[in-house]
Design a protein around this motif. Structure first.
Motif, short mmCIF file in Angstrom:
data_model
loop_
_atom_site.label_atom_id
_atom_site.label_comp_id
_atom_site.label_asym_id
_atom_site.label_seq_id
_atom_site.Cartn_x
_atom_site.Cartn_y
_atom_site.Cartn_z
N ARG A 47 -35.42 -45.69 4.66
CA ARG A 47 -36.67 -46.06 5.31
C ARG A 47 -36.44 -46.52 6.73
O ARG A 47 -37.13 -46.12 7.65
N GLY A 48 -35.42 -47.34 6.88
CA GLY A 48 -35.10 -47.86 8.19
C GLY A 48 -34.77 -46.76 9.17
O GLY A 48 -34.98 -46.88 10.37
N LEU A 49 -34.29 -45.68 8.63
CA LEU A 49 -33.84 -44.57 9.47
C LEU A 49 -34.97 -43.83 10.15
O LEU A 49 -34.80 -43.29 11.23
N LEU A 50 -36.13 -43.80 9.46
CA LEU A 50 -37.17 -42.88 9.93
C LEU A 50 -37.57 -43.10 11.37
O LEU A 50 -37.69 -42.16 12.14
N ALA A 77 -34.74 -40.03 18.17
CA ALA A 77 -33.50 -39.31 18.43
C ALA A 77 -33.74 -37.80 18.40
O ALA A 77 -33.21 -37.07 19.21
N GLY A 78 -34.58 -37.38 17.46
CA GLY A 78 -34.87 -35.95 17.35
C GLY A 78 -35.42 -35.42 18.66
O GLY A 78 -35.05 -34.34 19.12
N TYR A 94 -18.69 -29.82 21.82
CA TYR A 94 -19.56 -30.53 22.77
C TYR A 94 -21.02 -30.35 22.37
O TYR A 94 -21.40 -29.31 21.83
N LEU A 95 -21.81 -31.35 22.73
CA LEU A 95 -23.27 -31.20 22.67
C LEU A 95 -23.86 -31.98 23.85
O LEU A 95 -23.67 -33.19 23.95
N ASP A 96 -24.53 -31.26 24.74
CA ASP A 96 -25.23 -31.93 25.85
C ASP A 96 -26.50 -32.56 25.30
O ASP A 96 -27.21 -31.93 24.51
N PHE A 97 -26.79 -33.79 25.69
CA PHE A 97 -28.04 -34.39 25.23
C PHE A 97 -28.56 -35.40 26.25
O PHE A 97 -27.84 -35.85 27.12
N GLU A 98 -29.86 -35.70 26.11
CA GLU A 98 -30.51 -36.69 26.96
C GLU A 98 -30.65 -37.97 26.15
O GLU A 98 -31.01 -37.94 24.98
N TRP A 99 -30.35 -39.09 26.79
CA TRP A 99 -30.48 -40.36 26.07
C TRP A 99 -31.34 -41.32 26.88
O TRP A 99 -31.10 -41.53 28.07
N ASN A 100 -32.36 -41.87 26.23
CA ASN A 100 -33.29 -42.75 26.93
C ASN A 100 -33.28 -44.16 26.38
O ASN A 100 -34.28 -44.87 26.42
N GLY A 101 -32.16 -44.55 25.81
CA GLY A 101 -32.02 -45.92 25.34
C GLY A 101 -32.42 -46.13 23.90
O GLY A 101 -32.44 -47.25 23.40
N GLU A 102 -32.76 -45.06 23.18
CA GLU A 102 -33.13 -45.21 21.76
C GLU A 102 -31.86 -45.37 20.91
O GLU A 102 -30.79 -44.95 21.31
N GLU A 103 -32.02 -46.02 19.75
CA GLU A 103 -30.88 -46.13 18.83
C GLU A 103 -30.56 -44.76 18.25
O GLU A 103 -31.47 -43.99 17.93
N LEU A 104 -29.28 -44.48 18.13
CA LEU A 104 -28.85 -43.21 17.55
C LEU A 104 -27.96 -43.48 16.34
O LEU A 104 -27.26 -44.50 16.30
N GLY A 157 -29.34 -49.77 21.69
CA GLY A 157 -30.11 -49.56 22.91
C GLY A 157 -29.31 -49.83 24.18
O GLY A 157 -29.59 -49.26 25.24
N ASN A 158 -28.30 -50.71 24.08
CA ASN A 158 -27.48 -50.99 25.27
C ASN A 158 -26.31 -50.00 25.39
O ASN A 158 -25.46 -50.16 26.26
N GLY A 159 -26.26 -49.02 24.50
CA GLY A 159 -25.23 -47.98 24.59
C GLY A 159 -23.99 -48.26 23.78
O GLY A 159 -23.15 -47.39 23.60
N GLU A 160 -23.86 -49.52 23.29
CA GLU A 160 -22.66 -49.84 22.50
C GLU A 160 -22.72 -49.18 21.13
O GLU A 160 -23.79 -49.07 20.55
N ALA A 161 -21.56 -48.78 20.64
CA ALA A 161 -21.52 -48.06 19.36
C ALA A 161 -20.73 -48.85 18.33
O ALA A 161 -19.83 -49.62 18.68
#
Ligand code: MTE
Ligand code: CO
Length: 425
Positions: free
Chosen positions: A13-16, A22-23, A363-373, A415-419
């Motif tokens: 549920r939390g994932l949705l 991210a999609g 590789y995968l090119d992607f755009e990131w706008n600060g959302e959790e992944l 959101g701050n980019g840390e993984a």
């Protein structure tokens, strides 16, 4: 061992919510990466320190080493994992590598009794047992046999072994770094066995190392006659002492413990030696108390190395996701990447060369706008095998073994980019 579980926090549920964002993050139109030049930048307009004087001459660095600004890119160990550094492992900094070749100085090491420092002039390889004649080879003898080079991965069976019970180590260097991918040069083991002459009942070999452990492993004769190589060189120069100088076994696609280093003897027999010594440890204990034996082949596996805990996302907008995939059964055919914990998948681009039993770069090119992944990768190999989730693996294997964990890895990117290393519930 400390253990942490994120399964509560990461229910389906939390994932949705994260998933929707991210999609949408994949495949937006390309934005530039460089800042527009609006005011003078001293890094361009000023003369830099290193431009004011002559640099060192050609007599100063007879054997080169990396820039002093790259000193953080090193093998690292986890001291609490083992009692002593002489019987331990360190880990390849996968997040800091490019392409598919592991530089020799960054190849993880696994020793049972420390590094043997062997004088190649005094090194001998003996072949005895079920052969027509026992032989002793010097290194010069071996170098006079037909040689070849090939690139292949060596993965310790215990790679990712700490993760069976839950997310544990924070960084792909530690979760997946018991692997390296090297170009070896050497001679086919078959050529040496042919010279000794195998008896008809020859079924198993015992490979013995010249280290203080005298480590030995049992190898079925079919594999020995197929593609096993005795290597004296790696990445274009002599083997490093850490990797078995002056001679090691290269056993493409099979677990690392069989790749005996400092190889000094091969005994030909009619049954495995594993039954009578320590290598019985290399079995995989199942939940019902039975154990899988002779699990030699390393199944398909992959990991995203960037982003990962040691390589956070630092910029919004354009980013390149990257990682490694490999299989002991052949070539990597496809790698799928998910940014939303496995709901949506996109095929990554495989970079040439894609070689048999070698690490492969994706590789995968992607755009990131600060959302959790929730970043994952899933490899498929040329046999059609698809890398399982960790929970799929646990259903079959339980959690008692530390070996052969090839489950899908998940990194939570905040959101701050840390993984962070997480497990999905
Ligand atoms: N060979 C000898 N002689 N002694 C060892 O301790 N360790 C084995 C194998 N060969 C070992 C050895 C194990 S468990 C692994 S995973 C690989 O070497 C590691 O190879 P590397 O040190 O080049 O990474
Ligand atoms: Co090992």
């Amino acid at each position: 061992m400390p253990e942490k579980s994120y399964s509560d926090r990461f229910t389906r549920r939390g994932l949705l919510s994260a998933a929707g964002l991210a999609g949408a993050g994949i495949a937006l139109p390309r934005r530039g990466v460089a800042a527009e030049s609006t005011k003078p930048d001293p890094a361009i307009t000023e003369v830099q320190d290193w431009q004011r004087q002559l640099g060192e001459g050609v007599d100063k660095r007879a054997y080169g080493s990396p820039s002093k600004f790259e000193q953080h890119v090193v093998r690292r160990n986890v001291p609490w994992l083992t009692a002593a550094p002489e019987s331990a492992a360190n880990f390849t900094p996968l997040h800091a590598l490019e392409g598919i070749i592991t530089p020799s100085g960054l190849c993880f090491e696994r020793h049972h009794s420390g590094i043997a420092e062997i004088d190649p002039q005094k090194h001998r390889l003996m072949i005895n047992g079920l052969v027509d004649k026992s032989l002793v080879f010097t290194m010069d003898d071996i170098r006079r046999m037909p040689r070849s080079s090939r690139i292949c991965f060596l993965e310790c069976a215990a790679n990712t072994g700490m993760e069976w019970r839950g997310a544990q180590l924070n960084g792909c260097q530690f979760t997946h770094g018991m692997i390296h991918n090297v170009m070896y040069t050497g001679v086919p083991l078959k050529a040496l066995l042919d010279e000794a002459g195998l008896r008809p009942n020859a079924k198993w070999l015992m490979l013995e190392g010249g280290d203080a452990a005298g480590m030995n492993r049992s190898l079925p004769i079919e594999k020995a006659l197929t593609d096993v190589m005795l290597a004296f060189a790696m990445n274009g120069e002599a083997l490093r002492p850490e990797q078995g100088y002056p001679l090691r076994a290269v056993i493409p696609g099979w677990e690392g413990n069989l790749w005996v280093k400092w190889l000094r003897r091969i005994e030909v027999g009619d049954k495995p030696w594993a039954a009578r010594e320590e290598s019985a440890r290399y079995t995989d204990l199942l939940a019902d108390g039975r154990a899988r034996q002779y699990t030699f082949i390393m199944d398909a596996k992959s990991v995203v190395t960037n982003p990962s805990p040691q390589a956070p996302l630092r910029y919004r907008g354009r980013n390149v996701l990257s990682g490694f995939a490999w299989s002991g059964r052949g070539t990597v055919r496809r790698v799928d990447v998910s940014l939303d914990g496995g709901r949506n998948w996109k095929s990554a681009q495989l970079e040439a060369p894609v070689l048999d039993k070698s690490m492969t770069r994706f590789y995968l090119d992607f755009e990131w706008n600060g959302e959790e992944l929730l970043v994952q990768s899933r490899a498929m190999d040329s046999s059609g095998y698809v890398q399982p989730t960790k929970n799929e693996l646990r259903k079959i294997r339980g959690v008692n073994s530390v070996y052969h964990n090839n489950g899908i890895q998940t990194w939570l990117v905040r959101g701050n980019g840390e993984a962070e290393n997480v497990e999905l519930g």
